[in-house]
Motif scaffolding. Structure first.
Motif, mmCIF file in Angstrom:
data_model
loop_
_atom_site.group_PDB
_atom_site.id
_atom_site.type_symbol
_atom_site.label_atom_id
_atom_site.label_comp_id
_atom_site.label_asym_id
_atom_site.label_seq_id
_atom_site.Cartn_x
_atom_site.Cartn_y
_atom_site.Cartn_z
ATOM 1 N N GLU A 1 40.767 32.520 42.191
ATOM 2 C CA GLU A 1 40.741 31.790 40.917
ATOM 3 C C GLU A 1 39.723 30.647 40.965
ATOM 4 O O GLU A 1 39.020 30.375 39.985
ATOM 5 C CB GLU A 1 42.135 31.244 40.597
ATOM 6 C CG GLU A 1 43.119 32.299 40.123
ATOM 7 C CD GLU A 1 42.663 32.985 38.838
ATOM 8 O OE1 GLU A 1 42.087 32.297 37.968
ATOM 9 O OE2 GLU A 1 42.850 34.207 38.712
ATOM 10 N N LYS A 2 39.654 29.991 42.123
ATOM 11 C CA LYS A 2 38.728 28.858 42.264
ATOM 12 C C LYS A 2 37.268 29.324 42.271
ATOM 13 O O LYS A 2 36.396 28.697 41.673
ATOM 14 C CB LYS A 2 39.070 28.080 43.532
ATOM 15 C CG LYS A 2 40.437 27.414 43.441
ATOM 16 C CD LYS A 2 40.948 26.928 44.783
ATOM 17 C CE LYS A 2 42.356 26.362 44.638
ATOM 18 N NZ LYS A 2 42.972 25.979 45.915
ATOM 19 N N VAL A 3 37.024 30.440 42.954
ATOM 20 C CA VAL A 3 35.671 30.997 42.968
ATOM 21 C C VAL A 3 35.295 31.503 41.579
ATOM 22 O O VAL A 3 34.155 31.359 41.129
ATOM 23 C CB VAL A 3 35.566 32.131 44.018
ATOM 24 C CG1 VAL A 3 34.282 32.928 43.832
ATOM 25 C CG2 VAL A 3 35.619 31.551 45.428
ATOM 26 N N LYS A 4 36.262 32.084 40.896
ATOM 27 C CA LYS A 4 36.024 32.576 39.532
ATOM 28 C C LYS A 4 35.585 31.435 38.603
ATOM 29 O O LYS A 4 34.657 31.596 37.790
ATOM 30 C CB LYS A 4 37.301 33.226 38.995
ATOM 31 C CG LYS A 4 37.208 33.709 37.563
ATOM 32 C CD LYS A 4 38.558 34.260 37.116
ATOM 33 C CE LYS A 4 38.550 34.581 35.630
ATOM 34 N NZ LYS A 4 39.878 35.037 35.159
ATOM 35 N N ILE A 5 36.236 30.278 38.723
ATOM 36 C CA ILE A 5 35.874 29.118 37.897
ATOM 37 C C ILE A 5 34.440 28.691 38.179
ATOM 38 O O ILE A 5 33.664 28.413 37.251
ATOM 39 C CB ILE A 5 36.852 27.949 38.151
ATOM 40 C CG1 ILE A 5 38.246 28.302 37.611
ATOM 41 C CG2 ILE A 5 36.338 26.658 37.525
ATOM 42 C CD1 ILE A 5 39.331 27.321 38.010
ATOM 43 N N LEU A 6 34.073 28.654 39.463
ATOM 44 C CA LEU A 6 32.698 28.282 39.820
ATOM 45 C C LEU A 6 31.702 29.315 39.293
ATOM 46 O O LEU A 6 30.632 28.965 38.778
ATOM 47 C CB LEU A 6 32.564 28.168 41.344
ATOM 48 C CG LEU A 6 33.290 26.992 42.010
ATOM 49 C CD1 LEU A 6 33.172 27.087 43.521
ATOM 50 C CD2 LEU A 6 32.734 25.663 41.516
ATOM 51 N N TYR A 7 32.046 30.583 39.405
ATOM 52 C CA TYR A 7 31.160 31.643 38.921
ATOM 53 C C TYR A 7 30.945 31.541 37.412
ATOM 54 O O TYR A 7 29.819 31.698 36.923
ATOM 55 C CB TYR A 7 31.759 33.011 39.273
ATOM 56 C CG TYR A 7 31.031 34.171 38.641
ATOM 57 C CD1 TYR A 7 29.886 34.701 39.228
ATOM 58 C CD2 TYR A 7 31.487 34.730 37.445
ATOM 59 C CE1 TYR A 7 29.203 35.762 38.644
ATOM 60 C CE2 TYR A 7 30.810 35.790 36.846
ATOM 61 C CZ TYR A 7 29.676 36.301 37.454
ATOM 62 O OH TYR A 7 29.012 37.343 36.861
ATOM 63 N N SER B 1 41.539 39.841 39.357
ATOM 64 C CA SER B 1 41.106 38.595 38.726
ATOM 65 C C SER B 1 39.592 38.438 38.756
ATOM 66 O O SER B 1 39.022 37.698 37.955
ATOM 67 C CB SER B 1 41.764 37.388 39.407
ATOM 68 O OG SER B 1 41.233 37.187 40.703
ATOM 69 N N LEU B 2 38.928 39.139 39.688
ATOM 70 C CA LEU B 2 37.476 39.045 39.808
ATOM 71 C C LEU B 2 36.759 40.294 39.290
ATOM 72 O O LEU B 2 35.558 40.454 39.513
ATOM 73 C CB LEU B 2 37.086 38.805 41.269
ATOM 74 C CG LEU B 2 37.459 37.434 41.840
ATOM 75 C CD1 LEU B 2 37.209 37.395 43.340
ATOM 76 C CD2 LEU B 2 36.695 36.321 41.150
ATOM 77 N N ALA B 3 37.481 41.157 38.623
ATOM 78 C CA ALA B 3 36.903 42.409 38.134
ATOM 79 C C ALA B 3 35.672 42.133 37.276
ATOM 80 O O ALA B 3 35.688 41.282 36.389
ATOM 81 C CB ALA B 3 37.938 43.184 37.329
ATOM 82 N N GLY B 4 34.594 42.863 37.573
ATOM 83 C CA GLY B 4 33.356 42.683 36.820
ATOM 84 C C GLY B 4 32.499 41.538 37.301
ATOM 85 O O GLY B 4 31.358 41.385 36.852
#
Length: 412
Positions: free
Chosen positions: A118-124, A148-151
């Motif tokens: 989730e934290k990496v997703k926010i940064l991405y 959660s990181l799909a795509g």
């Protein structure tokens, strides 16, 4: 105090901020695939067993990035001993040092952080960074992480060294180009390769007890007791270790969950979950009994192999050595299938290529012969070719090719 420790580690992890670095890197097949995605916006993830070379590959990524980007655009950090800090803490300290944002974020052993995805997703999603992450086999163990990181992410599994990579590591890559010319040398190097088990750090180690201890403490115990125990509700980690020991001693075992659960004194449901955990952790691989009907395959018998080799097997009987070779071939081919009929006639490996199915039987003997299972499979599925992997015999008998194991391994 925590920030001081993080800042000190940041500077140690990124020596290229101060001076050019030299990367000790030997070519890996996976890097050629990964390199194509370095300039793509999606996250690049590396996962795999401990000690297979993920960090070295990340160092190679940094080395290549530095050819076109300034040192202060790259932030590398390993969370191996920093599971209690936040990604944002590391990022903030970088910004305090350089008064700007980095362009590349490279987070090693990122699974140590809670809710890392989730934290990496926010940064991405800020679109400010190109992100690389790596972790031990447990990177995607927690359910929902991948979803959660799909795509947003490209996944790459870093495996142990293949036989051809091993030859490259020891400076003998030319042998792979002409196996028939180097029969004797390849046979000797195969023994060395089996002893190191494909782990780069074990190349050249001749003490089998040392190798056995390395695999037990550095690979198995750290994964089971440190990684898996934090993620899954494992009631008894000793039982998990016992299951692994059984598979190490009996690679290619067809598992009867009912009888094994009784033998271990645990419920069938718990045993099934433990096997699932071990499989998701890449400590074991599962093979299905081949059928044209996928549903039939999934409901049928299943074989399990450990993903690492035991050097103990090399000092026992020819039968045990045969099992070691069989396991090596199974892992090298990434096969998902074996075959066994109701009369217990079997084929070790079923390869599914684009337009054909090829059965492979491993017969590590001086005078191997075809087995009934191979003949029956070929007749049933109308195979144009079958392969028997041998100790050193090479040749062809009708539609069956005999291939020495060291030559077979160089084909994958």
């Amino acid at each position: 105090m925590v920030n001081e420790k993080v800042e000190r580690s940041l500077k140690e992890f990124n020596p290229f901020w101060k001076a050019p670095i030299k990367v000790e890197y030997k070519d890996r097949e996976i890097y050629g695939k990964l390199k194509k995605f370095i300039k793509e916006p999606q996250i690049v993830s590396l996962c795999g067993l401990r000690r297979v070379g993920k960090t070295t590959i990340l160092q190679k990524v940094i080395h290549d990035l530095l050819k076109e980007n300034p040192p202060d655009s790259i932030l590398y950090f390993s969370f191996d001993d920093f599971g209690d800090i936040e990604l944002y803490d590391v990022l903030d300290i970088f910004k305090e040092i350089y008064k700007k944002e980095p362009k590349f974020l490279i987070f090693d052993e990122v699974q140590k952080i809670s809710n890392w995805a989730e934290k990496v997703k926010i940064l991405y999603d800020t679109k400010k960074y190109k992100i690389f992450v790596s972790g031990s086999e447990s990177l995607f163990l927690r359910k929902g992480t991948r979803e959660s990181l799909a795509g947003r992410i490209y996944e790459f599994e870093v495996k142990k060294l293949s036989f051809s990579e091993y030859l490259n590591f020891i400076g003998k890559a030319e042998m792979a180009k002409n196996p028939r010319l180097y029969d004797i040398e390849l046979r000797m190097e195969l023994g060395n390769y089996l002893l190191c088990g494909g782990f780069p750090e074990l190349i050249g180690k001749e003490d089998k007890e040392l190798v056995k201890h390395y695999i037990k403490t550095t690979i198995i115990e750290k994964i089971v007791f440190k990684d898996m125990a934090k993620i899954y509700p494992i009631e008894n980690t000793a039982q998990l270790i016992k299951i692994l020991d059984i598979l190490i001693d009996n690679p290619g075992m067809i598992v009867d969950f009912s009888s094994l659960s009784q033998e271990l004194g645990i419920s069938r449901q718990t045993l099934s979950k433990y096997f699932e955990y071990l499989e998701m952790a890449h400590l074991v691989v599962k093979l299905y009994n081949f059928s044209r009907n996928r549903l039939t395959s999934e409901k049928s018998l299943k074989k399990f192999y450990p993903t690492f080799l035991s050097p103990v097997l090399t000092e026992e009987s020819e039968e045990r050595m045969g099992k070691l070779i069989e396991t090596t071939c199974v892992l090298a081919t990434d096969t998902k299938f074996f075959w066994r009929d109701k009369y217990k006639d079997e084929v070790d490996i079923i390869l599914q290529l684009e337009k054909e199915t090829i059965p492979v039987e491993v017969k590590y003997r001086n005078q191997p012969s075809q087995n009934k299972g191979l003949q029956k499979f070929c007749k049933k599925y109308k195979c144009r070719e079958a392969i028997v992997v041998t100790k050193d015999k090479r040749g062809k008998n009708e539609d069956v090719r005999f291939v020495p194991v060291y030559e077979f391994l160089l084909g994958f």
